[in-house]
Design a protein around this motif. Structure first.
Motif, PDB file in Angstrom:
ATOM      1  N   ALA A 192       0.827  -1.203   0.000  1.00 51.58           N
ATOM      2  CA  ALA A 192       0.000   0.000   0.000  1.00 51.58           C
ATOM      3  C   ALA A 192       0.865   1.257   0.000  1.00 51.58           C
ATOM      4  CB  ALA A 192      -0.937  -0.001   1.203  1.00 51.58           C
ATOM      5  N   ALA A 193       1.951   1.253   0.764  1.00 55.96           N
ATOM      6  CA  ALA A 193       2.841   2.422   0.826  1.00 55.96           C
ATOM      7  C   ALA A 193       3.451   2.716  -0.536  1.00 55.96           C
ATOM      8  CB  ALA A 193       3.931   2.203   1.866  1.00 55.96           C
ATOM      9  N   VAL A 194       3.897   1.671  -1.230  1.00 56.28           N
ATOM     10  CA  VAL A 194       4.458   1.862  -2.578  1.00 56.28           C
ATOM     11  C   VAL A 194       3.395   2.431  -3.509  1.00 56.28           C
ATOM     12  CG1 VAL A 194       5.354   0.631  -4.605  1.00 56.28           C
ATOM     13  CG2 VAL A 194       6.236   0.096  -2.317  1.00 56.28           C
ATOM     14  N   LEU A 195       2.184   1.889  -3.439  1.00 57.55           N
ATOM     15  CA  LEU A 195       1.087   2.366  -4.284  1.00 57.55           C
ATOM     16  C   LEU A 195       0.731   3.811  -3.948  1.00 57.55           C
ATOM     17  CD1 LEU A 195      -1.058   1.747  -6.433  1.00 57.55           C
ATOM     18  CD2 LEU A 195      -2.505   0.853  -4.604  1.00 57.55           C
ATOM     19  N   ILE A 196       0.655   4.136  -2.666  1.00 55.84           N
ATOM     20  CA  ILE A 196       0.287   5.485  -2.249  1.00 55.84           C
ATOM     21  C   ILE A 196       1.343   6.495  -2.670  1.00 55.84           C
ATOM     22  CG2 ILE A 196      -0.004   6.958  -0.208  1.00 55.84           C
ATOM     23  CD1 ILE A 196      -1.524   4.521   1.054  1.00 55.84           C
ATOM     24  N   VAL A 197       2.612   6.183  -2.455  1.00 59.97           N
ATOM     25  CA  VAL A 197       3.687   7.102  -2.874  1.00 59.97           C
ATOM     26  C   VAL A 197       3.650   7.274  -4.389  1.00 59.97           C
ATOM     27  CG1 VAL A 197       6.200   7.360  -3.049  1.00 59.97           C
ATOM     28  CG2 VAL A 197       5.157   6.697  -0.870  1.00 59.97           C
ATOM     29  N   VAL A 238       0.741   9.590  -5.276  1.00 61.83           N
ATOM     30  CA  VAL A 238       1.039  10.991  -4.950  1.00 61.83           C
ATOM     31  C   VAL A 238       1.989  11.578  -5.990  1.00 61.83           C
ATOM     32  CG1 VAL A 238       2.168  12.509  -3.275  1.00 61.83           C
ATOM     33  CG2 VAL A 238       0.567  10.763  -2.483  1.00 61.83           C
ATOM     34  N   ILE A 239       3.032  10.853  -6.340  1.00 61.67           N
ATOM     35  CA  ILE A 239       3.985  11.338  -7.350  1.00 61.67           C
ATOM     36  C   ILE A 239       3.287  11.519  -8.691  1.00 61.67           C
ATOM     37  CG2 ILE A 239       6.029  10.698  -8.710  1.00 61.67           C
ATOM     38  CD1 ILE A 239       7.113   9.391  -6.100  1.00 61.67           C
ATOM     39  N   LEU A 240       2.465  10.547  -9.073  1.00 60.22           N
ATOM     40  CA  LEU A 240       1.735  10.636 -10.338  1.00 60.22           C
ATOM     41  C   LEU A 240       0.831  11.863 -10.352  1.00 60.22           C
ATOM     42  CD1 LEU A 240       1.023   9.185 -13.034  1.00 60.22           C
ATOM     43  CD2 LEU A 240      -0.809   8.059 -11.768  1.00 60.22           C
ATOM     44  N   ASP A 241       0.129  12.077  -9.248  1.00 60.70           N
ATOM     45  CA  ASP A 241      -0.793  13.213  -9.179  1.00 60.70           C
ATOM     46  C   ASP A 241      -0.048  14.544  -9.200  1.00 60.70           C
ATOM     47  OD1 ASP A 241      -3.214  14.499  -9.072  1.00 60.70           O
ATOM     48  OD2 ASP A 241      -3.728  13.858  -7.058  1.00 60.70           O
ATOM     49  N   LEU A 242       1.080  14.617  -8.513  1.00 58.37           N
ATOM     50  CA  LEU A 242       1.823  15.871  -8.450  1.00 58.37           C
ATOM     51  C   LEU A 242       2.550  16.208  -9.748  1.00 58.37           C
ATOM     52  CD1 LEU A 242       3.327  15.693  -4.848  1.00 58.37           C
ATOM     53  CD2 LEU A 242       1.379  17.060  -5.633  1.00 58.37           C
ATOM     54  N   VAL A 292      -2.273  14.943  -1.354  1.00 53.95           N
ATOM     55  CA  VAL A 292      -1.229  15.029  -0.336  1.00 53.95           C
ATOM     56  C   VAL A 292      -1.835  14.926   1.061  1.00 53.95           C
ATOM     57  CG1 VAL A 292       0.539  16.551   0.653  1.00 53.95           C
ATOM     58  CG2 VAL A 292       0.360  16.312  -1.823  1.00 53.95           C
ATOM     59  N   VAL A 293      -2.962  15.586   1.267  1.00 61.81           N
ATOM     60  CA  VAL A 293      -3.630  15.528   2.574  1.00 61.81           C
ATOM     61  C   VAL A 293      -4.118  14.099   2.857  1.00 61.81           C
ATOM     62  CG1 VAL A 293      -5.680  16.288   3.866  1.00 61.81           C
ATOM     63  CG2 VAL A 293      -4.254  17.954   2.670  1.00 61.81           C
ATOM     64  N   ALA A 294      -4.692  13.431   1.867  1.00 64.30           N
ATOM     65  CA  ALA A 294      -5.154  12.057   2.050  1.00 64.30           C
ATOM     66  C   ALA A 294      -3.986  11.146   2.419  1.00 64.30           C
ATOM     67  CB  ALA A 294      -5.858  11.543   0.799  1.00 64.30           C
ATOM     68  N   ALA A 295      -2.873  11.288   1.707  1.00 65.58           N
ATOM     69  CA  ALA A 295      -1.699  10.456   2.006  1.00 65.58           C
ATOM     70  C   ALA A 295      -1.149  10.771   3.398  1.00 65.58           C
ATOM     71  CB  ALA A 295      -0.617  10.689   0.951  1.00 65.58           C
ATOM     72  N   ALA A 296      -1.137  12.028   3.786  1.00 69.17           N
ATOM     73  CA  ALA A 296      -0.660  12.411   5.123  1.00 69.17           C
ATOM     74  C   ALA A 296      -1.576  11.832   6.206  1.00 69.17           C
ATOM     75  CB  ALA A 296      -0.582  13.928   5.242  1.00 69.17           C
ATOM     76  N   SER A 316       1.542  14.971 -12.956  1.00 75.25           N
ATOM     77  CA  SER A 316       0.707  14.859 -14.151  1.00 75.25           C
ATOM     78  C   SER A 316      -0.198  16.071 -14.294  1.00 75.25           C
ATOM     79  CB  SER A 316      -0.173  13.610 -14.083  1.00 75.25           C
ATOM     80  OG  SER A 316       0.612  12.459 -14.005  1.00 75.25           O
ATOM     81  N   ARG A 317      -0.378  16.468 -15.518  1.00 79.83           N
ATOM     82  CA  ARG A 317      -1.313  17.559 -15.792  1.00 79.83           C
ATOM     83  C   ARG A 317      -2.743  17.119 -15.528  1.00 79.83           C
ATOM     84  NH1 ARG A 317      -1.752  22.377 -18.704  1.00 79.83           N
ATOM     85  NH2 ARG A 317      -3.550  22.288 -20.087  1.00 79.83           N
ATOM     86  N   LYS A 318      -3.040  15.877 -15.889  1.00 75.34           N
ATOM     87  CA  LYS A 318      -4.351  15.273 -15.656  1.00 75.34           C
ATOM     88  C   LYS A 318      -4.103  13.865 -15.131  1.00 75.34           C
ATOM     89  CE  LYS A 318      -8.538  13.971 -18.063  1.00 75.34           C
ATOM     90  NZ  LYS A 318      -9.158  13.760 -19.357  1.00 75.34           N
ATOM     91  N   LEU A 319      -4.828  13.464 -14.119  1.00 72.34           N
ATOM     92  CA  LEU A 319      -4.593  12.180 -13.466  1.00 72.34           C
ATOM     93  C   LEU A 319      -4.926  11.011 -14.399  1.00 72.34           C
ATOM     94  CD1 LEU A 319      -3.721  11.018 -10.729  1.00 72.34           C
ATOM     95  CD2 LEU A 319      -6.129  10.867 -10.146  1.00 72.34           C
ATOM     96  N   PRO A 320      -3.916  10.228 -14.798  1.00 69.48           N
ATOM     97  CA  PRO A 320      -4.156   9.105 -15.722  1.00 69.48           C
ATOM     98  C   PRO A 320      -4.433   7.793 -14.969  1.00 69.48           C
ATOM     99  CG  PRO A 320      -1.810   9.473 -15.519  1.00 69.48           C
ATOM    100  CD  PRO A 320      -2.489  10.461 -14.614  1.00 69.48           C
ATOM    101  N   VAL A 321      -5.611   7.669 -14.389  1.00 69.65           N
ATOM    102  CA  VAL A 321      -5.997   6.450 -13.691  1.00 69.65           C
ATOM    103  C   VAL A 321      -7.255   5.883 -14.339  1.00 69.65           C
ATOM    104  CG1 VAL A 321      -4.976   7.116 -11.475  1.00 69.65           C
ATOM    105  CG2 VAL A 321      -7.319   7.753 -11.976  1.00 69.65           C
TER     106      VAL A 321
END
Length: 140
Positions: free
Chosen positions: A10-15, A18-22, A129-133, A24-29
């Protein structure tokens, strides 16, 4: 799967989210990439809010612009808590979405929408970032 392994994954996925979101111009999920149109509110606010809730809640039209909900979902899976706790988290998410719509109504116009639109992507990233924190604080 052992608890430590679940949380490590989960930690690897969450990090990664967060990196992807920070970065990326648009979240590719994976998601249905379609906003609920403003026209759902043209027949009045009560019916419009109902339609919005049904379309959003069922996934008929859903666009999640922030990785925040995915971060929380990863944490819920890793925690392996009873199903009703996941339902409570989903209800809190829905209540927060409803509160945003209610604020727009109470503001009495498009002023809030215009103000938020100018900072939309920054606010979406902040939510991730707040969700991950929050997940990190809960785990520690």
């Amino acid at each position: 799967m052992p608890l430590r392994a679940r949380w490590a994954l989960a930690a690897v996925l969450i990090v990664g989210l967060v990196i992807l979101d920070l970065t990326s111009r648009k979240l590719p999920v994976p998601q249905r990439d379609q906003l609920i149109p403003q026209e759902v509110f043209h027949e009045g606010m009560p019916l419009g809010l109902f339609r919005f809730g049904v379309e959003y809640g069922t996934g008929w039209r859903t666009l999640i612009p922030s990785a925040g909900p995915y971060v929380v979902a990863a944490a819920l899976l890793a925690a392996n808590r009873p199903w009703w706790q996941a339902v409570l988290v989903g209800a809190a998410f829905g209540a927060a979405r409803a509160a945003a719509a209610l604020q727009l109504i109470l503001a009495g116009g498009d002023g809030l929408t215009t103000a938020l639109a100018a900072h939309r992507r920054a606010l979406e990233r902040l939510a991730t970032v707040v969700a991950a924190a929050c997940v990190g604080a809960a785990v520690l």
